[in-house]
Scaffold this motif. Structure first.
Motif, PDB file in Angstrom:
ATOM      1  N   ALA A 106      -6.106   0.982  -5.660  1.00  0.00           N
ATOM      2  CA  ALA A 106      -5.726   2.214  -6.363  1.00  0.00           C
ATOM      3  C   ALA A 106      -4.230   2.264  -6.628  1.00  0.00           C
ATOM      4  CB  ALA A 106      -6.148   3.428  -5.535  1.00  0.00           C
ATOM      5  N   ILE A 107      -3.453   1.881  -5.627  1.00  0.00           N
ATOM      6  CA  ILE A 107      -1.998   1.937  -5.796  1.00  0.00           C
ATOM      7  C   ILE A 107      -1.535   0.894  -6.806  1.00  0.00           C
ATOM      8  CG2 ILE A 107       0.196   1.474  -4.630  1.00  0.00           C
ATOM      9  CD1 ILE A 107      -0.848   2.990  -2.268  1.00  0.00           C
ATOM     10  N   MET A 109      -3.101  -0.113  -9.221  1.00  0.00           N
ATOM     11  CA  MET A 109      -3.465   0.302 -10.572  1.00  0.00           C
ATOM     12  C   MET A 109      -2.589   1.435 -11.081  1.00  0.00           C
ATOM     13  SD  MET A 109      -7.530  -0.070 -10.604  1.00  0.00           S
ATOM     14  CE  MET A 109      -7.653   0.331 -12.326  1.00  0.00           C
ATOM     15  N   CYS A 110      -1.807   2.007 -10.193  1.00  0.00           N
ATOM     16  CA  CYS A 110      -0.871   3.046 -10.632  1.00  0.00           C
ATOM     17  C   CYS A 110       0.451   2.448 -11.067  1.00  0.00           C
ATOM     18  CB  CYS A 110      -0.626   4.038  -9.511  1.00  0.00           C
ATOM     19  SG  CYS A 110      -2.033   5.069  -9.196  1.00  0.00           S
ATOM     20  N   ARG A 111       0.507   1.162 -11.237  1.00  0.00           N
ATOM     21  CA  ARG A 111       1.730   0.510 -11.692  1.00  0.00           C
ATOM     22  C   ARG A 111       1.623   0.176 -13.171  1.00  0.00           C
ATOM     23  NH1 ARG A 111       4.150   2.238  -7.885  1.00  0.00           N
ATOM     24  NH2 ARG A 111       3.866   1.427  -5.805  1.00  0.00           N
ATOM     25  N   PRO A 112       2.688   0.354 -13.887  1.00  0.00           N
ATOM     26  CA  PRO A 112       2.627   0.066 -15.325  1.00  0.00           C
ATOM     27  C   PRO A 112       2.739  -1.427 -15.596  1.00  0.00           C
ATOM     28  CG  PRO A 112       4.803   0.839 -14.735  1.00  0.00           C
ATOM     29  CD  PRO A 112       3.982   0.876 -13.483  1.00  0.00           C
ATOM     30  N   ILE A 113       1.807  -2.170 -15.074  1.00  0.00           N
ATOM     31  CA  ILE A 113       1.866  -3.607 -15.254  1.00  0.00           C
ATOM     32  C   ILE A 113       0.439  -4.114 -15.244  1.00  0.00           C
ATOM     33  CG2 ILE A 113       2.257  -3.823 -12.762  1.00  0.00           C
ATOM     34  CD1 ILE A 113       3.730  -6.372 -13.252  1.00  0.00           C
ATOM     35  N   ASP A 114       0.196  -5.129 -16.041  1.00  0.00           N
ATOM     36  CA  ASP A 114      -1.130  -5.716 -16.114  1.00  0.00           C
ATOM     37  C   ASP A 114      -1.505  -6.235 -14.730  1.00  0.00           C
ATOM     38  OD1 ASP A 114      -2.925  -7.229 -18.541  1.00  0.00           O
ATOM     39  OD2 ASP A 114      -3.058  -8.009 -16.502  1.00  0.00           O
ATOM     40  N   LEU A 115      -2.607  -5.740 -14.191  1.00  0.00           N
ATOM     41  CA  LEU A 115      -2.965  -6.092 -12.815  1.00  0.00           C
ATOM     42  C   LEU A 115      -3.209  -7.588 -12.658  1.00  0.00           C
ATOM     43  CD1 LEU A 115      -3.447  -4.833 -10.036  1.00  0.00           C
ATOM     44  CD2 LEU A 115      -5.862  -4.723 -10.582  1.00  0.00           C
ATOM     45  N   HIS A 118       0.122  -9.232 -12.357  1.00  0.00           N
ATOM     46  CA  HIS A 118       0.688  -8.755 -11.092  1.00  0.00           C
ATOM     47  C   HIS A 118       0.161  -9.616  -9.938  1.00  0.00           C
ATOM     48  CE1 HIS A 118       1.406  -4.908  -8.454  1.00  0.00           C
ATOM     49  NE2 HIS A 118       1.771  -6.001  -7.837  1.00  0.00           N
TER      50      HIS A 118
END
Lengths: 282, 327
Positions: A106-107, A109-115, A118
C-alpha cells in the motif's frame, strides 16, 4: 499520463536513488558475506574434486573433452559459476515479499513512481550486493588456490571483455526474471511454492549445477537459446574460451532479447495484477 | 469548490471461508466456500480544502478501504471519486504526488538506515528541487523536533520518535491532502499531544486537508471539527462534532461533592441520580432544564463543597452509538 522526458527523467533519478539506498543497506551485512563465501568455497572444492575424479578415472574419461570442456576450463567455470550464481533469482527479495504478504505494498503504491521500476531497482541492488563481500572473497580465494584448483586467467583478452559485457547483460536478465516471478507472486493466494519451482528450474537450466556443455548432445542447441543460459553459461563460455569472441554478438544479443521479453511480460503482468490487488490487513 | 468528492462509492471483497462441520478442515483443503462482503456501500461525501475531518467507525467498518480508494490503491466497484480534479486509481502516479499518507501500523522509512537516507530517497522519488527540500526539511525538523533522530537507524528509534519521522516523511513533498490512518496508535500521552499539536499547526499554516481515521476519541476531539462515522460500509453520520454529541448524547452530568453522606432523593428535571457516599452524580438534559436551575435545586437542599458539570465521555457516546445501530 505524462510522457517523454518530463516523466522518465525523474523516474530514472528516483530509481538510481532507490538502487543506491538499497545497496547501502545490503553492504552492511559483512558477516553474512563471509559466511556465504565459505559456503561457496567449500562447494567449489567439492565440485572440483568430483569433476577431477570423473575426468581421470571414469570409464568414459574422454567424454568431457569431446564435449569441448577441459578439466582446467571446468575448474575456472566452477569458480566463476559461484560468482554469477549470486545474481540468480533464487528467491524474491525478502523486503518485497514482506510487502506483498503484509500489505505494505500500500505504501509503495502511494509513491508517484512506476511500481515495476521501483522494485526493479531494489531487486537489481539485491542482485549486486552479494557480489561485494561474498563474491570478492570467493574470487580472491579462487585465484590463490594451488594450480589444480585455481581459477585460471581468461582464454583471451577480447574474450574477457566480452565476458564483462555479457556479465552486465546477465545482471539485467537475472533482475528481469526475478521481477517477472515477483509479478507472479503478487497473486497473494499462490503462496511461495510455484515461484520457487520456477526459479529453481531457471537455476538448473543456467548451468550453475552442471555446465550446459556437459549435458546430452541432442539438447545442446536448445540449451543455448533458452533464456537461462544467459544467467551464467554464456559469459562463462566466453571467459574459458569455449565460445569465441566472434560469437559474442549473437549470444549477448540473445541475453538482452530475453531480458527485454521478461521486462515486458513482467511489467504488463504487474499492471494487471495491481488493478485487482488485495491489500491485506487493516 | 470541494477538493475531495466521493459519490456512491461501493466496494465488495470475496472472503474465503472454511466449510463447517466435522470434516470442514479437510474439505476446506479442496473446496473453498466464499462469501461476498460489501465493504463500502454507496459512500458519498465532499471535503473542502483545509478541512480536518475525523473518520471513525468500529473495526472492519470500511475506514481503511475508503482511505485506500482515496489514495488510489484500490479500485472501487462502483461510484465516482474525484480528488483534486483527478480520478485517483486512473491517474495514480499524478494523484499520489499531491497526497501524503501516514499509516500508523506500517512504516515508510527504511528500517536499517537512518531516517535521513529515507528522506533523501523521497526527495528523488517526488523530484523535489534541492532548495525546496532543504527548506522544507529544516522546517519539519524544527517543528517536529527530530534533529537528533535523523542520523540514527530507524530500528533504534522509539515508536513515538519514529512516528514523528513518519509524519515528516509524509509531508516532505508538501502534499495538499494528508491521509492519516491511526497515526496515534500505540503512542504515549506526551507523543500523542505533540503529534496532535503539530498536525493542527500544519493544517492552519499550510492549509493541508487532513483526513484522520482513529479509534482514539481524544484525537477527534482535539483535532477535528467535522466527523464522519462509518459502520458496516455505510456512512452513518457526517457533521460537526457537537452535532454528533447533541444527537447521541444530549445529557450533561453534574458531579457534586457534598459535606455529608446523604440518602437518595429526587430532583426535578434529573434523568438519573446516583449517590456514592458524599458524591452525587446527576444526569440532566440542558435543553429541557437549564444548568443553573439544576445547580440551584441541588444547592438549595445541600451545602455544596465542589461541583463539576461535564459532557458525557465521547468514548461512551460512540460506544452507545455503535450499539444503537447494532454494529
Amino acid at each position: 499520463m505524462k510522457t517523454g522526458k518530463a516523466f522518465y527523467m525523474p523516474t530514472l533519478k528516483a530509481c538510481l536513488s532507490i538502487f543506491r539506498i538499497k545497496t547501502a543497506q545490503g553492504l552492511q551485512y559483512r558477516m553474512a558475506g563471509l559466511a556465504g563465501a565459505s559456503t561457496s568455497i567449500f562447494w567449489v572444492l567439492i565440485e572440483i574434486t568430483v569433476y577431477t575424479i570423473f575426468y581421470t578415472y571414469s570409464n568414459n574419461k574422454e567424454a568431457g573433452q569431446i564435449a569441448g570442456l577441459s578439466l582446467r576450463q571446468l575448474v575456472s567455470y566452477a569458480w566463476l559459476a559461484q560468482l554469477f550464481f549470486l545474481m540468480q533469482p533464487m528467491r524474491i527479495d525478502s523486503e518485497i515479499l514482506g510487502k506483498i504478504t503484509s500489505g505494505d505494498v500500500a505504501i509503495e503504491m502511494c509513491r508517484p513512481i512506476d511500481l515495476y521500476f521501483h522494485w526493479f531497482s531494489k531487486t537489481a541492488a539485491t542482485k549486486l550486493t552479494p557480489l561485494f563481500w561474498r563474491g570478492s572473497i570467493t574470487f580472491l580465494v579462487g585465484i590463490i588456490m594451488p594450480a589444480a584448483y585455481r581459477l585460471s586467467l581468461p582464454a583471451s583478452f577480447s574474450g574477457f571483455i566480452c565476458m564483462l559485457i555479457s556479465f552486465a547483460s546477465a545482471f539485467l536478465l537475472c533482475t528481469a526474471f526475478g521481477m517477472l516471478v515477483c509479478a507472479l507472486r503478487l497473486n497473494i493466494k499462490w503462496g511461495d511454492g510455484p515461484t520457487h519451482i520456477i526459479m529453481l528450474m531457471g537455476g538448473i537450466l543456467s548451468g550453475a549445477y552442471l555446465p550446459l556443455q556437459l549435458w546430452p548432445e541432442f539438447m545442446q542447441s536448445f540449451l543455448l537459446v533458452q533464456p537461462f543460459a544467459g544467467y551464467l553459461d554464456i559469459p562463462l563460455r566466453l571467459y574459458v574460451g569455449t565460445m569465441l569472441p566472434a560469437d559474442a554478438y549473437w549470444a549477448i544479443g540473445l541475453q538482452i532479447t530475453w531480458a527485454m521479453i521478461f521486462i515486458f511480460t513482467g511489467r504488463s503482468l504487474m499492471s494487471v495484477r495491481l488493478k485487482s490487488i488485495i491489500v491485506q490487513g487493516g | 469548490m470541494s477538493q475531495i468528492e466521493l459519490s456512491c462509492i461501493s466496494k465488495t471483497f470475496k472472503i474465503s471461508q472454511r466449510p463447517e462441520g466435522k470434516f470442514g478442515m479437510l474439505r476446506g483443503a479442496f473446496v473453498r466456500e466464499s462469501k461476498i462482503i460489501r465493504a463500502l456501500d454507496e459512500i458519498t461525501f465532499e471535503i473542502n480544502e483545509g478541512e480536518l475531518v475525523g473518520y471513525i467507525g468500529p473495526n472492519g467498518a470500511g475506514k481503511s478501504t475508503t482511505v485506500k480508494i482515496m489514495s488510489g490503491i484500490l479500485t472501487p466497484d462502483e461510484g465516482k471519486c474525484i480528488i483534486l480534479n483527478r480520478i485517483p486509481w486512473k491517474e495514480r502516479v499524478e494523484h499520489v504526488s499531491c497526497i501524503g499518507v501516514v499509516f500508523g501500523q506500517r512504516s515508510q522509512l527504511w528500517w536499517d538506515l537512518p531516517a535521513q537516507d529515507s528522506f533523501g530517497l523521497l526527495k528523488d522519488i517526488y523530484s523535489i528541487p534541492y532548495r525546496v527540500y532543504k527548506k522544507r526539511l529544516a522546517e519539519l525538523v524544527e517543528t517536529l523536533d527530530i534533529d537528533v533522530l535523523l542520523k540514527m537507524p530507524v530500528r533504534q528509534l522509539s515508536l513515538g520518535q519514529r512516528m514523528r519521522c513518519e509524519v515528516a516523511a509524509a509531508l516532505l513533498h508538501s502534499p495538499k491532502i494528508l491521509f492519516l490512518d491511526e497515526p496515534t496508535i500505540g503512542l504515549d500521552a506526551v507523543s500523542k499531544l505533540a503529534l496532535r499539536e503539530f498536525l493542527k499547526k500544519e493544517n492552519l499554516k499550510n492549509g493541508v486537508t487532513m483526513i484522520l481515521t482513529t479509534h482514539d476519541m481524544d484525537d477527534i476531539e482535539t483535532l477535528c471539527s467535522r466527523v464522519m462515522v462509518i459502520g458496516r460500509g455505510k456512512l452513518l453520520f457526517d457533521g460537526r462534532l457537537d452535532m454528533l454529541k447533541e444527537k447521541y448524547s444530549p445529557l450533561r452530568c453534574i458531579n457534586a461533592v457534598l459535606d455529608k453522606h446523604i440518602e437518595i432523593f429526587s430532583i426535578d428535571g434529573a434523568d438519573s441520580i446516583k449517590v456514592n457516599g458524599n458524591v452525587l452524580t446527576v444526569l440532566f438534559n440542558p435543553s429541557k432544564t437549564a444548568a443553573h436551575t439544576m445547580v440551584e435545586r441541588i444547592a438549595s437542599q445541600f451545602p455544596l463543597k465542589d461541583i463539576v458539570i461535564e459532557e458525557q465521555d465521547i468514548d461512551e457516546i460512540i460506544a452507545s452509538m455503535y450499539k444503537e445501530m447494532c454494529l
